[in-house]
Design a protein around this motif. Structure first.
Motif, PDB file in Angstrom:
ATOM      1  N   PRO A  19      23.594 -11.556  19.743  1.00 21.28           N
ATOM      2  CA  PRO A  19      22.574 -10.711  19.118  1.00 21.28           C
ATOM      3  C   PRO A  19      21.244 -10.672  19.865  1.00 21.28           C
ATOM      4  CG  PRO A  19      22.851 -12.739  17.879  1.00 21.28           C
ATOM      5  CD  PRO A  19      23.913 -12.728  18.941  1.00 21.28           C
ATOM      6  N   GLU A  20      21.085 -11.485  20.898  1.00 18.83           N
ATOM      7  CA  GLU A  20      19.854 -11.438  21.698  1.00 18.83           C
ATOM      8  C   GLU A  20      19.953 -10.475  22.868  1.00 18.83           C
ATOM      9  OE1 GLU A  20      17.137 -15.210  21.942  1.00 18.83           O
ATOM     10  OE2 GLU A  20      19.185 -15.736  22.503  1.00 18.83           O
ATOM     11  N   LEU A  21      21.128  -9.992  23.178  1.00 15.67           N
ATOM     12  CA  LEU A  21      21.286  -9.122  24.342  1.00 15.67           C
ATOM     13  C   LEU A  21      20.612  -7.781  24.107  1.00 15.67           C
ATOM     14  CD1 LEU A  21      25.008  -9.756  25.269  1.00 15.67           C
ATOM     15  CD2 LEU A  21      22.962 -10.796  26.231  1.00 15.67           C
ATOM     16  N   ASN A  22      20.010  -7.256  25.154  1.00 14.98           N
ATOM     17  CA  ASN A  22      19.362  -5.956  25.066  1.00 14.98           C
ATOM     18  C   ASN A  22      19.438  -5.277  26.421  1.00 14.98           C
ATOM     19  OD1 ASN A  22      17.885  -3.730  24.427  1.00 14.98           O
ATOM     20  ND2 ASN A  22      15.938  -4.783  24.284  1.00 14.98           N
ATOM     21  N   GLN A  23      20.178  -4.201  26.496  1.00 12.68           N
ATOM     22  CA  GLN A  23      20.314  -3.498  27.764  1.00 12.68           C
ATOM     23  C   GLN A  23      19.005  -2.869  28.216  1.00 12.68           C
ATOM     24  OE1 GLN A  23      22.858   0.005  26.505  1.00 12.68           O
ATOM     25  NE2 GLN A  23      21.873   0.856  28.268  1.00 12.68           N
ATOM     26  N   PHE A  24      18.070  -2.622  27.293  1.00 15.79           N
ATOM     27  CA  PHE A  24      16.833  -1.929  27.634  1.00 15.79           C
ATOM     28  C   PHE A  24      15.698  -2.865  28.020  1.00 15.79           C
ATOM     29  CE2 PHE A  24      18.745   1.172  24.600  1.00 15.79           C
ATOM     30  CZ  PHE A  24      19.026   2.139  25.542  1.00 15.79           C
ATOM     31  N   GLY A  25      15.841  -4.161  27.855  1.00 15.64           N
ATOM     32  CA  GLY A  25      14.707  -5.048  28.071  1.00 15.64           C
ATOM     33  C   GLY A  25      13.629  -4.695  27.070  1.00 15.64           C
ATOM     34  N   LEU A  26      12.420  -4.525  27.532  1.00 19.27           N
ATOM     35  CA  LEU A  26      11.321  -4.140  26.637  1.00 19.27           C
ATOM     36  C   LEU A  26      10.833  -2.741  26.960  1.00 19.27           C
ATOM     37  CD1 LEU A  26       9.377  -7.494  26.572  1.00 19.27           C
ATOM     38  CD2 LEU A  26      10.843  -6.568  24.807  1.00 19.27           C
ATOM     39  N   GLN A  47      25.656  -9.327  30.134  1.00 21.80           N
ATOM     40  CA  GLN A  47      26.105 -10.724  30.223  1.00 21.80           C
ATOM     41  C   GLN A  47      25.333 -11.593  29.227  1.00 21.80           C
ATOM     42  OE1 GLN A  47      28.356 -12.386  32.311  1.00 21.80           O
ATOM     43  NE2 GLN A  47      27.817 -14.267  31.265  1.00 21.80           N
ATOM     44  N   PRO A  48      26.020 -12.254  28.306  1.00 25.95           N
ATOM     45  CA  PRO A  48      25.327 -13.176  27.406  1.00 25.95           C
ATOM     46  C   PRO A  48      24.884 -14.427  28.156  1.00 25.95           C
ATOM     47  CG  PRO A  48      27.679 -13.129  26.913  1.00 25.95           C
ATOM     48  CD  PRO A  48      27.438 -12.137  28.006  1.00 25.95           C
ATOM     49  N   PRO A  49      23.965 -15.209  27.558  1.00 25.82           N
ATOM     50  CA  PRO A  49      23.561 -16.460  28.224  1.00 25.82           C
ATOM     51  C   PRO A  49      24.785 -17.333  28.496  1.00 25.82           C
ATOM     52  CG  PRO A  49      22.136 -16.010  26.346  1.00 25.82           C
ATOM     53  CD  PRO A  49      23.254 -15.004  26.299  1.00 25.82           C
ATOM     54  N   VAL A  50      24.850 -17.872  29.672  1.00 30.84           N
ATOM     55  CA  VAL A  50      25.994 -18.652  30.111  1.00 30.84           C
ATOM     56  C   VAL A  50      25.878 -20.078  29.565  1.00 30.84           C
ATOM     57  CG1 VAL A  50      27.183 -19.570  32.156  1.00 30.84           C
ATOM     58  CG2 VAL A  50      26.218 -17.271  32.194  1.00 30.84           C
ATOM     59  N   ARG A  51      26.990 -20.612  29.090  1.00 28.23           N
ATOM     60  CA  ARG A  51      27.043 -22.018  28.694  1.00 28.23           C
ATOM     61  C   ARG A  51      27.257 -22.836  29.955  1.00 28.23           C
ATOM     62  NH1 ARG A  51      31.516 -22.435  25.070  1.00 28.23           N
ATOM     63  NH2 ARG A  51      30.040 -21.700  23.525  1.00 28.23           N
ATOM     64  N   TYR A  52      26.424 -23.861  30.125  1.00 34.24           N
ATOM     65  CA  TYR A  52      26.617 -24.713  31.289  1.00 34.24           C
ATOM     66  C   TYR A  52      26.228 -26.149  30.978  1.00 34.24           C
ATOM     67  CZ  TYR A  52      21.614 -24.010  32.183  1.00 34.24           C
ATOM     68  OH  TYR A  52      20.258 -23.955  32.069  1.00 34.24           O
ATOM     69  N   THR A  88      26.214 -16.808  13.714  1.00 31.11           N
ATOM     70  CA  THR A  88      25.742 -15.476  13.349  1.00 31.11           C
ATOM     71  C   THR A  88      26.876 -14.687  12.717  1.00 31.11           C
ATOM     72  OG1 THR A  88      24.660 -13.462  14.188  1.00 31.11           O
ATOM     73  CG2 THR A  88      26.279 -14.499  15.630  1.00 31.11           C
ATOM     74  N   ASP A  89      26.520 -13.656  11.955  1.00 29.72           N
ATOM     75  CA  ASP A  89      27.515 -12.713  11.448  1.00 29.72           C
ATOM     76  C   ASP A  89      27.647 -11.497  12.370  1.00 29.72           C
ATOM     77  OD1 ASP A  89      28.156 -14.251   9.245  1.00 29.72           O
ATOM     78  OD2 ASP A  89      26.626 -13.334   7.983  1.00 29.72           O
ATOM     79  N   TYR A  90      26.785 -11.408  13.382  1.00 29.03           N
ATOM     80  CA  TYR A  90      26.841 -10.320  14.350  1.00 29.03           C
ATOM     81  C   TYR A  90      28.175 -10.385  15.082  1.00 29.03           C
ATOM     82  CZ  TYR A  90      25.582  -7.406  18.327  1.00 29.03           C
ATOM     83  OH  TYR A  90      25.557  -6.422  19.293  1.00 29.03           O
ATOM     84  N   ARG A  91      28.851  -9.240  15.231  1.00 32.30           N
ATOM     85  CA  ARG A  91      30.206  -9.213  15.780  1.00 32.30           C
ATOM     86  C   ARG A  91      30.274  -8.915  17.270  1.00 32.30           C
ATOM     87  NH1 ARG A  91      33.393  -5.338  11.960  1.00 32.30           N
ATOM     88  NH2 ARG A  91      31.577  -4.066  12.353  1.00 32.30           N
ATOM     89  N   GLY A  92      29.142  -8.730  17.918  1.00 33.72           N
ATOM     90  CA  GLY A  92      29.153  -8.482  19.360  1.00 33.72           C
ATOM     91  C   GLY A  92      29.149  -9.780  20.147  1.00 33.72           C
ATOM     92  N   PHE A  93      28.831  -9.676  21.440  1.00 31.76           N
ATOM     93  CA  PHE A  93      28.799 -10.865  22.292  1.00 31.76           C
ATOM     94  C   PHE A  93      27.659 -11.793  21.908  1.00 31.76           C
ATOM     95  CE2 PHE A  93      30.867  -7.848  25.336  1.00 31.76           C
ATOM     96  CZ  PHE A  93      32.092  -8.468  25.343  1.00 31.76           C
TER      97      PHE A  93
END
Length: 185
Positions: free
Chosen positions: A153-160, A171-176, A146-151
């Motif tokens: 681009p799917e993160l959303n503090q507000f949910g829906l 917290q971004p999705p964790v790699r495991y 992505t060109d998005y510069r944050g953690f």
């Protein structure tokens, strides 16, 4: 006559459409490939595109709290970052954050798995009533393009809960990675 380029554009109203916060395009590709007789490789890619995302941590660090290096070292910042700082701190103090809205388009490697089936000769020799053994090693959330510069681009503090999306130290999705044994009886 050519017009001059400017990083800062002033509008006569504060109500300016900043873009769609939800993806207009979504696609997923899932595939599986059998290699040799005993190895299977599978993968899943996801794409979301055509949306904008508020990079609130970047605004918070670079314009409001003025803690990021880009605020102080001109050679390490972009014209867009400089314009964001000017817009928030000088032109419309404490109100304008629109230059921290970024394209959120991305492609993600959601999962990659490799499975090894034990040869039947091995299973029959040591099987103890087992008809098949498989070892699967997999990884999730392995890569984001992505060109998005944050953690993320799917993160959303507000949910829906409202009609906007923004990242704000979520917290971004964790790699495991996982390993799994399957035994068939």
């Amino acid at each position: 006559t050519p017009t001059a380029q400017c990083e800062v554009v002033l509008a006569d109203t504060a109500l300016v459409y900043q873009g769609n916060p939800w993806p207009k395009r979504e696609a997923a590709l899932s595939t599986s490939l059998q290699l040799f007789r005993h190895v299977r490789v599978s993968a899943q890619l996801d794409h979301k595109g055509g949306f904008q995302h508020m990079n609130f941590p970047r605004f918070d660090r670079c314009s409001w709290e003025q803690l990021c290096e880009e605020t102080f070292v001109r050679e390490k910042t972009t014209l867009r970052d400089q314009a964001g700082w000017i817009a928030y701190n000088i032109i419309e103090p404490n109100t304008n954050t629109s230059l921290y809205i970024e394209d959120g388009d991305f492609v993600k490697l959601r999962e990659l798995a490799v499975s090894f089936d034990a040869p039947q000769s091995f299973v029959q020799r040591y099987g103890l009533g087992i008809s098949g053994i498989r070892l699967t090693v997999s990884g999730r959330n392995l890569k984001t393009w992505t060109d998005y510069r944050g953690f993320d681009p799917e993160l959303n503090q507000f949910g829906l809960s409202n009609f906007s999306t923004q990242e704000y130290y979520t917290q971004p999705p964790v790699r495991y990675y996982t390993a799994r044994f399957d035994f068939n009886f």
